[in-house]
Design a protein around this motif. Structure first.
Motif, PDB file in Angstrom:
ATOM      1  N   ASP A  95       0.863  -1.188   0.000  1.00 26.58           N
ATOM      2  CA  ASP A  95       0.000   0.000   0.000  1.00 26.58           C
ATOM      3  C   ASP A  95       0.892   1.227   0.000  1.00 26.58           C
ATOM      4  O   ASP A  95       1.625   1.484   0.956  1.00 26.58           O
ATOM      5  CB  ASP A  95      -0.900  -0.001   1.229  1.00 26.58           C
ATOM      6  N   SER A  96       0.867   2.009  -1.083  1.00 27.81           N
ATOM      7  CA  SER A  96       1.759   3.159  -1.235  1.00 27.81           C
ATOM      8  C   SER A  96       1.441   4.279  -0.248  1.00 27.81           C
ATOM      9  O   SER A  96       2.200   5.241  -0.146  1.00 27.81           O
ATOM     10  CB  SER A  96       1.684   3.701  -2.667  1.00 27.81           C
ATOM     11  N   ARG A  97       0.296   4.158   0.470  1.00 31.68           N
ATOM     12  CA  ARG A  97      -0.063   5.204   1.429  1.00 31.68           C
ATOM     13  C   ARG A  97       0.502   4.947   2.821  1.00 31.68           C
ATOM     14  O   ARG A  97       0.305   5.739   3.736  1.00 31.68           O
ATOM     15  CB  ARG A  97      -1.585   5.318   1.511  1.00 31.68           C
ATOM     16  N   ILE A  98       1.197   3.841   2.983  1.00 36.62           N
ATOM     17  CA  ILE A  98       1.704   3.466   4.299  1.00 36.62           C
ATOM     18  C   ILE A  98       2.825   4.413   4.726  1.00 36.62           C
ATOM     19  O   ILE A  98       3.715   4.735   3.953  1.00 36.62           O
ATOM     20  CB  ILE A  98       2.221   2.018   4.292  1.00 36.62           C
ATOM     21  N   VAL A  99       2.758   4.850   5.974  1.00 33.89           N
ATOM     22  CA  VAL A  99       3.839   5.605   6.601  1.00 33.89           C
ATOM     23  C   VAL A  99       4.420   4.732   7.713  1.00 33.89           C
ATOM     24  O   VAL A  99       3.718   4.359   8.655  1.00 33.89           O
ATOM     25  CB  VAL A  99       3.334   6.941   7.191  1.00 33.89           C
ATOM     26  N   LEU A 100       5.668   4.387   7.582  1.00 37.24           N
ATOM     27  CA  LEU A 100       6.332   3.590   8.608  1.00 37.24           C
ATOM     28  C   LEU A 100       6.694   4.503   9.775  1.00 37.24           C
ATOM     29  O   LEU A 100       7.310   5.547   9.579  1.00 37.24           O
ATOM     30  CB  LEU A 100       7.593   2.947   8.026  1.00 37.24           C
ATOM     31  N   GLN A 101       6.294   4.125  10.969  1.00 31.74           N
ATOM     32  CA  GLN A 101       6.525   4.963  12.148  1.00 31.74           C
ATOM     33  C   GLN A 101       7.498   4.267  13.096  1.00 31.74           C
ATOM     34  O   GLN A 101       7.337   3.099  13.427  1.00 31.74           O
ATOM     35  CB  GLN A 101       5.219   5.273  12.867  1.00 31.74           C
ATOM     36  N   VAL A 102       8.502   5.021  13.547  1.00 25.04           N
ATOM     37  CA  VAL A 102       9.552   4.492  14.408  1.00 25.04           C
ATOM     38  C   VAL A 102       9.711   5.419  15.604  1.00 25.04           C
ATOM     39  O   VAL A 102       9.590   6.642  15.475  1.00 25.04           O
ATOM     40  CB  VAL A 102      10.890   4.387  13.644  1.00 25.04           C
ATOM     41  N   GLN A 103       9.999   4.843  16.751  1.00 23.03           N
ATOM     42  CA  GLN A 103      10.235   5.630  17.959  1.00 23.03           C
ATOM     43  C   GLN A 103      11.613   5.285  18.502  1.00 23.03           C
ATOM     44  O   GLN A 103      11.933   4.115  18.709  1.00 23.03           O
ATOM     45  CB  GLN A 103       9.172   5.344  19.017  1.00 23.03           C
ATOM     46  N   LEU A 104      12.435   6.313  18.736  1.00 24.25           N
ATOM     47  CA  LEU A 104      13.776   6.133  19.279  1.00 24.25           C
ATOM     48  C   LEU A 104      13.876   6.860  20.612  1.00 24.25           C
ATOM     49  O   LEU A 104      13.293   7.925  20.791  1.00 24.25           O
ATOM     50  CB  LEU A 104      14.828   6.658  18.295  1.00 24.25           C
ATOM     51  N   ARG A 105      14.663   6.298  21.532  1.00 27.22           N
ATOM     52  CA  ARG A 105      14.644   6.787  22.907  1.00 27.22           C
ATOM     53  C   ARG A 105      16.029   7.186  23.421  1.00 27.22           C
ATOM     54  O   ARG A 105      16.311   7.060  24.613  1.00 27.22           O
ATOM     55  CB  ARG A 105      14.008   5.743  23.822  1.00 27.22           C
ATOM     56  N   CYS A 106      16.887   7.672  22.534  1.00 32.53           N
ATOM     57  CA  CYS A 106      18.223   8.109  22.927  1.00 32.53           C
ATOM     58  C   CYS A 106      18.429   9.564  22.520  1.00 32.53           C
ATOM     59  O   CYS A 106      17.655  10.133  21.745  1.00 32.53           O
ATOM     60  CB  CYS A 106      19.298   7.239  22.289  1.00 32.53           C
ATOM     61  N   THR A 107      19.488  10.170  23.044  1.00 28.10           N
ATOM     62  CA  THR A 107      19.793  11.557  22.692  1.00 28.10           C
ATOM     63  C   THR A 107      20.645  11.657  21.437  1.00 28.10           C
ATOM     64  O   THR A 107      20.863  12.758  20.931  1.00 28.10           O
ATOM     65  CB  THR A 107      20.520  12.256  23.848  1.00 28.10           C
ATOM     66  N   GLU A 108      21.124  10.528  20.925  1.00 25.65           N
ATOM     67  CA  GLU A 108      21.842  10.539  19.657  1.00 25.65           C
ATOM     68  C   GLU A 108      21.786   9.149  19.054  1.00 25.65           C
ATOM     69  O   GLU A 108      21.633   8.146  19.751  1.00 25.65           O
ATOM     70  CB  GLU A 108      23.291  10.991  19.829  1.00 25.65           C
ATOM     71  N   GLY A 109      21.879   9.116  17.721  1.00 27.46           N
ATOM     72  CA  GLY A 109      21.826   7.838  17.038  1.00 27.46           C
ATOM     73  C   GLY A 109      21.696   8.045  15.541  1.00 27.46           C
ATOM     74  O   GLY A 109      22.011   9.116  15.012  1.00 27.46           O
TER      75      GLY A 109
END
Length: 294
Positions: free
Chosen positions: A34-48
Protein backbone atom coordinates in the motif's frame (compact mmCIF):
# COMPACT_ATOMS: atom_id res chain seq x y z
CA UNK A 1 -0.15 14.72 8.39
CA UNK A 2 -0.48 14.49 4.64
CA UNK A 3 -4.08 14.03 3.44
CA UNK A 4 -5.14 10.57 2.34
CA UNK A 5 -2.16 8.92 4.03
CA UNK A 6 -2.74 5.90 6.22
CA UNK A 7 -0.59 5.78 9.34
CA UNK A 8 0.52 2.24 9.96
CA UNK A 9 2.39 1.84 13.24
CA UNK A 10 4.70 -1.08 12.81
CA UNK A 11 6.23 -2.70 15.87
CA UNK A 12 9.99 -2.37 16.07
CA UNK A 13 10.24 -6.13 16.54
CA UNK A 14 9.25 -6.81 12.93
CA UNK A 15 11.76 -8.76 10.91
CA UNK A 16 12.20 -5.88 8.47
CA UNK A 17 13.39 -3.59 11.29
CA UNK A 18 16.39 -3.62 13.56
CA UNK A 19 16.74 -1.22 16.47
CA UNK A 20 18.64 -0.77 19.72
CA UNK A 21 16.43 2.19 20.75
CA UNK A 22 19.16 4.58 19.53
CA UNK A 23 19.67 3.40 15.95
CA UNK A 24 17.17 2.03 13.48
CA UNK A 25 17.50 0.12 10.22
CA UNK A 26 14.40 -0.87 8.30
CA UNK A 27 12.96 -1.63 4.89
CA UNK A 28 10.31 0.16 2.87
CA UNK A 29 9.02 -2.97 1.17
CA UNK A 30 5.72 -2.54 3.02
CA UNK A 31 4.96 0.30 0.61
CA UNK A 32 4.72 -2.30 -2.13
CA UNK A 33 1.49 -3.46 -0.50
CA UNK A 34 0.00 0.00 0.00
CA UNK A 35 1.76 3.16 -1.24
CA UNK A 36 -0.06 5.20 1.43
CA UNK A 37 1.70 3.47 4.30
CA UNK A 38 3.84 5.60 6.60
CA UNK A 39 6.33 3.59 8.61
CA UNK A 40 6.53 4.96 12.15
CA UNK A 41 9.55 4.49 14.41
CA UNK A 42 10.24 5.63 17.96
CA UNK A 43 13.78 6.13 19.28
CA UNK A 44 14.64 6.79 22.91
CA UNK A 45 18.22 8.11 22.93
CA UNK A 46 19.79 11.56 22.69
CA UNK A 47 21.84 10.54 19.66
CA UNK A 48 21.83 7.84 17.04
CA UNK A 49 21.12 7.10 13.39
CA UNK A 50 18.37 6.04 10.99
CA UNK A 51 19.01 3.86 7.93
CA UNK A 52 16.13 3.24 5.53
CA UNK A 53 16.68 0.51 2.93
CA UNK A 54 14.43 0.28 -0.13
CA UNK A 55 12.65 3.48 1.01
CA UNK A 56 8.91 3.43 0.52
CA UNK A 57 6.39 6.26 0.63
CA UNK A 58 7.27 7.87 3.96
CA UNK A 59 9.00 7.37 7.28
CA UNK A 60 8.15 9.16 10.52
CA UNK A 61 10.75 9.08 13.32
CA UNK A 62 9.66 10.19 16.78
CA UNK A 63 12.44 11.12 19.23
CA UNK A 64 11.55 10.53 22.84
CA UNK A 65 14.70 10.01 24.91
CA UNK A 66 14.59 8.57 28.40
CA UNK A 67 15.69 11.58 30.41
CA UNK A 68 15.19 12.21 34.10
CA UNK A 69 17.19 15.45 34.21
CA UNK A 70 17.54 18.40 31.86
CA UNK A 71 15.27 18.65 28.82
CA UNK A 72 16.82 18.53 25.39
CA UNK A 73 15.36 21.53 23.59
CA UNK A 74 17.15 21.37 20.23
CA UNK A 75 17.28 18.62 17.61
CA UNK A 76 20.03 18.48 14.98
CA UNK A 77 20.13 16.06 12.08
CA UNK A 78 22.87 15.34 9.56
CA UNK A 79 21.48 13.71 6.40
CA UNK A 80 23.50 10.94 4.81
CA UNK A 81 25.14 11.72 1.43
CA UNK A 82 22.77 9.17 -0.14
CA UNK A 83 19.68 11.14 0.91
CA UNK A 84 18.68 12.08 -2.63
CA UNK A 85 15.18 11.71 -3.99
CA UNK A 86 13.56 12.49 -0.64
CA UNK A 87 12.20 15.50 1.19
CA UNK A 88 12.77 15.99 4.90
CA UNK A 89 10.19 17.62 7.16
CA UNK A 90 10.04 18.40 10.85
CA UNK A 91 6.76 18.00 12.67
CA UNK A 92 5.60 20.75 15.02
CA UNK A 93 2.23 20.43 16.76
CA UNK A 94 0.98 18.07 14.05
CA UNK A 95 2.07 20.34 11.19
CA UNK A 96 4.87 19.51 8.73
CA UNK A 97 7.57 22.10 8.01
CA UNK A 98 9.92 21.53 5.07
CA UNK A 99 13.57 21.20 6.09
CA UNK A 100 15.24 19.82 2.95
CA UNK A 101 13.78 19.56 -0.53
CA UNK A 102 14.03 16.49 -2.72
CA UNK A 103 16.57 18.16 -4.99
CA UNK A 104 18.60 19.66 -2.14
CA UNK A 105 22.24 18.95 -1.38
CA UNK A 106 22.48 17.21 1.99
CA UNK A 107 26.26 16.72 1.92
CA UNK A 108 28.19 18.46 4.69
CA UNK A 109 25.02 20.03 6.09
CA UNK A 110 23.55 19.94 9.57
CA UNK A 111 19.98 21.10 10.20
CA UNK A 112 18.75 22.08 13.65
CA UNK A 113 15.37 23.05 15.05
CA UNK A 114 13.85 23.84 18.41
CA UNK A 115 11.84 21.13 20.14
CA UNK A 116 10.22 23.17 22.90
CA UNK A 117 6.66 22.58 23.97
CA UNK A 118 4.62 19.53 24.94
CA UNK A 119 4.95 17.68 21.62
CA UNK A 120 7.68 15.14 20.99
CA UNK A 121 10.05 16.08 18.14
CA UNK A 122 9.48 14.08 14.97
CA UNK A 123 11.31 13.88 11.64
CA UNK A 124 9.39 12.94 8.51
CA UNK A 125 11.01 11.58 5.33
CA UNK A 126 8.96 11.48 2.14
CA UNK A 127 10.54 9.44 -0.63
CA UNK A 128 9.95 10.12 -4.30
CA UNK A 129 7.68 7.48 -5.87
CA UNK A 130 9.26 4.63 -7.82
CA UNK A 131 7.80 2.96 -10.84
CA UNK A 132 6.78 -0.69 -10.75
CA UNK A 133 9.80 -2.95 -11.05
CA UNK A 134 12.29 -0.23 -10.15
CA UNK A 135 12.99 -1.41 -6.59
CA UNK A 136 16.76 -1.09 -6.49
CA UNK A 137 18.69 -1.26 -3.25
CA UNK A 138 18.62 2.39 -2.30
CA UNK A 139 19.56 3.47 1.17
CA UNK A 140 18.89 6.82 2.81
CA UNK A 141 18.98 8.09 6.33
CA UNK A 142 20.41 10.54 8.80
CA UNK A 143 22.15 10.90 12.14
CA UNK A 144 20.49 12.84 14.96
CA UNK A 145 21.43 14.56 18.20
CA UNK A 146 19.29 16.16 20.90
CA UNK A 147 21.02 19.08 22.58
CA UNK A 148 20.44 20.84 25.86
CA UNK A 149 21.10 24.52 26.54
CA UNK A 150 24.63 23.98 27.75
CA UNK A 151 26.97 26.95 27.80
CA UNK A 152 29.58 24.93 25.91
CA UNK A 153 27.27 24.12 23.01
CA UNK A 154 27.54 26.07 19.77
CA UNK A 155 24.83 28.41 18.64
CA UNK A 156 22.03 26.65 16.81
CA UNK A 157 20.24 27.97 13.77
CA UNK A 158 17.78 26.48 11.30
CA UNK A 159 20.69 25.69 8.97
CA UNK A 160 22.88 24.01 11.54
CA UNK A 161 25.56 24.39 14.18
CA UNK A 162 27.58 27.53 14.52
CA UNK A 163 30.42 28.54 16.80
CA UNK A 164 30.44 31.91 18.52
CA UNK A 165 33.22 34.38 17.79
CA UNK A 166 32.58 36.45 20.91
CA UNK A 167 35.31 36.01 23.55
CA UNK A 168 34.18 34.28 26.73
CA UNK A 169 33.98 36.24 29.94
CA UNK A 170 35.36 34.79 33.18
CA UNK A 171 32.06 33.20 34.21
CA UNK A 172 31.59 31.52 30.83
CA UNK A 173 35.19 30.27 30.89
CA UNK A 174 34.81 28.72 34.34
CA UNK A 175 31.61 26.99 33.20
CA UNK A 176 33.22 25.82 29.94
CA UNK A 177 35.93 23.80 31.66
CA UNK A 178 33.19 21.94 33.56
CA UNK A 179 30.59 21.42 30.81
CA UNK A 180 32.57 21.06 27.58
CA UNK A 181 32.76 17.86 25.59
CA UNK A 182 36.50 18.39 25.25
CA UNK A 183 39.13 20.38 27.15
CA UNK A 184 42.70 20.32 25.80
CA UNK A 185 45.82 22.41 26.23
CA UNK A 186 47.95 22.99 23.15
CA UNK A 187 48.96 25.02 20.14
CA UNK A 188 47.52 26.04 16.77
CA UNK A 189 49.51 24.40 13.96
CA UNK A 190 47.49 25.46 10.95
CA UNK A 191 44.13 26.89 9.90
CA UNK A 192 42.32 26.00 6.66
CA UNK A 193 39.08 27.46 5.34
CA UNK A 194 35.97 26.09 3.62
CA UNK A 195 34.39 28.95 1.69
CA UNK A 196 31.24 26.94 0.86
CA UNK A 197 30.43 26.17 4.49
CA UNK A 198 31.97 29.45 5.71
CA UNK A 199 33.90 27.55 8.35
CA UNK A 200 37.52 27.20 9.40
CA UNK A 201 39.31 24.03 10.47
CA UNK A 202 41.88 24.56 13.20
CA UNK A 203 44.65 21.97 13.41
CA UNK A 204 45.74 21.60 17.04
CA UNK A 205 48.72 19.86 18.62
CA UNK A 206 47.98 19.23 22.28
CA UNK A 207 50.25 18.79 25.27
CA UNK A 208 47.40 17.54 27.44
CA UNK A 209 43.92 16.21 26.82
CA UNK A 210 42.03 16.68 30.07
CA UNK A 211 38.95 14.99 28.69
CA UNK A 212 37.02 14.41 25.49
CA UNK A 213 33.68 12.77 24.79
CA UNK A 214 34.91 10.82 21.77
CA UNK A 215 38.15 10.35 19.86
CA UNK A 216 38.48 13.73 18.17
CA UNK A 217 42.02 14.08 19.52
CA UNK A 218 44.31 11.12 18.87
CA UNK A 219 47.59 10.31 20.55
CA UNK A 220 50.60 10.16 18.26
CA UNK A 221 53.56 7.82 18.65
CA UNK A 222 57.08 8.57 17.50
CA UNK A 223 58.66 6.57 14.69
CA UNK A 224 60.89 4.74 17.17
CA UNK A 225 57.97 3.84 19.40
CA UNK A 226 59.33 5.87 22.29
CA UNK A 227 57.26 8.66 23.89
CA UNK A 228 57.40 11.84 21.75
CA UNK A 229 59.35 14.78 23.16
CA UNK A 230 56.80 17.40 22.03
CA UNK A 231 52.98 17.56 21.95
CA UNK A 232 51.68 14.01 21.60
CA UNK A 233 48.03 14.65 20.63
CA UNK A 234 46.60 15.85 17.32
CA UNK A 235 43.09 16.95 16.44
CA UNK A 236 40.96 19.39 14.45
CA UNK A 237 38.42 21.93 15.72
CA UNK A 238 35.74 23.65 13.61
CA UNK A 239 34.75 27.28 13.94
CA UNK A 240 33.26 30.04 11.77
CA UNK A 241 35.44 31.64 9.13
CA UNK A 242 34.33 35.06 10.37
CA UNK A 243 36.11 34.34 13.67
CA UNK A 244 39.40 34.84 11.77
CA UNK A 245 41.39 32.27 13.71
CA UNK A 246 45.06 32.36 12.73
CA UNK A 247 48.04 30.14 13.53
CA UNK A 248 50.52 31.73 15.91
CA UNK A 249 52.63 31.41 18.97
CA UNK A 250 51.30 30.76 22.42
CA UNK A 251 49.64 27.96 24.36
CA UNK A 252 45.84 27.86 24.53
CA UNK A 253 43.18 26.03 26.49
CA UNK A 254 40.67 24.78 23.92
CA UNK A 255 37.13 23.93 25.02
CA UNK A 256 33.99 23.18 23.05
CA UNK A 257 31.38 20.66 21.99
CA UNK A 258 31.37 17.58 19.78
CA UNK A 259 28.63 16.96 17.24
CA UNK A 260 28.46 14.18 14.63
CA UNK A 261 32.13 13.38 15.14
CA UNK A 262 33.27 17.00 14.78
CA UNK A 263 34.71 19.28 17.46
CA UNK A 264 33.33 22.85 17.59
CA UNK A 265 35.25 25.61 19.30
CA UNK A 266 33.90 27.19 22.47
CA UNK A 267 36.09 29.20 24.83
CA UNK A 268 39.79 29.24 23.89
CA UNK A 269 41.83 31.58 26.11
CA UNK A 270 45.58 31.63 26.31
CA UNK A 271 46.54 29.13 28.97
CA UNK A 272 48.30 31.70 31.14
CA UNK A 273 45.17 33.88 31.11
CA UNK A 274 43.04 30.90 32.09
CA UNK A 275 45.38 30.12 35.00
CA UNK A 276 44.97 33.65 36.33
CA UNK A 277 41.15 33.48 36.10
CA UNK A 278 40.93 30.02 37.66
CA UNK A 279 43.32 30.71 40.53
CA UNK A 280 41.48 33.91 41.42
CA UNK A 281 38.14 32.07 41.40
CA UNK A 282 39.57 29.16 43.41
CA UNK A 283 40.92 31.53 46.10
CA UNK A 284 37.47 33.13 46.35
CA UNK A 285 35.75 29.70 46.23
CA UNK A 286 33.88 30.74 43.09
CA UNK A 287 35.10 27.99 40.75
CA UNK A 288 32.33 25.86 39.27
CA UNK A 289 34.40 22.67 39.43
CA UNK A 290 37.90 21.51 40.27
CA UNK A 291 40.38 21.55 37.39
CA UNK A 292 43.81 19.87 37.40
CA UNK A 293 46.67 22.39 37.27
CA UNK A 294 49.95 20.87 36.16
Amino acid sequence: MLPGVIILILALQLRSCATDLCNWTGSGFAAGVDSRIVLQVQLRCTEGSVRWIYPGQALRVVLEPNLSTARRTTVCIKPSPSLHGASVFIERAGELELLLTEGGRPEQQVFCFRADGPHRPAIYLQSSPQSVGSWSRRTMGFRYELLSNRSAAPNVGHTGLQASCQPCNNTQLLMAICNSDFVVRGYINNVSHDSERQTSLVEVSAERVYWQRSGVFEQQASASGSPPSGPSWRGHIHTLMQCRVKPGDGEFLFTGSEHFGEAWLGCAPRYKDFLSVYQTAWAARQNSCDFPLD
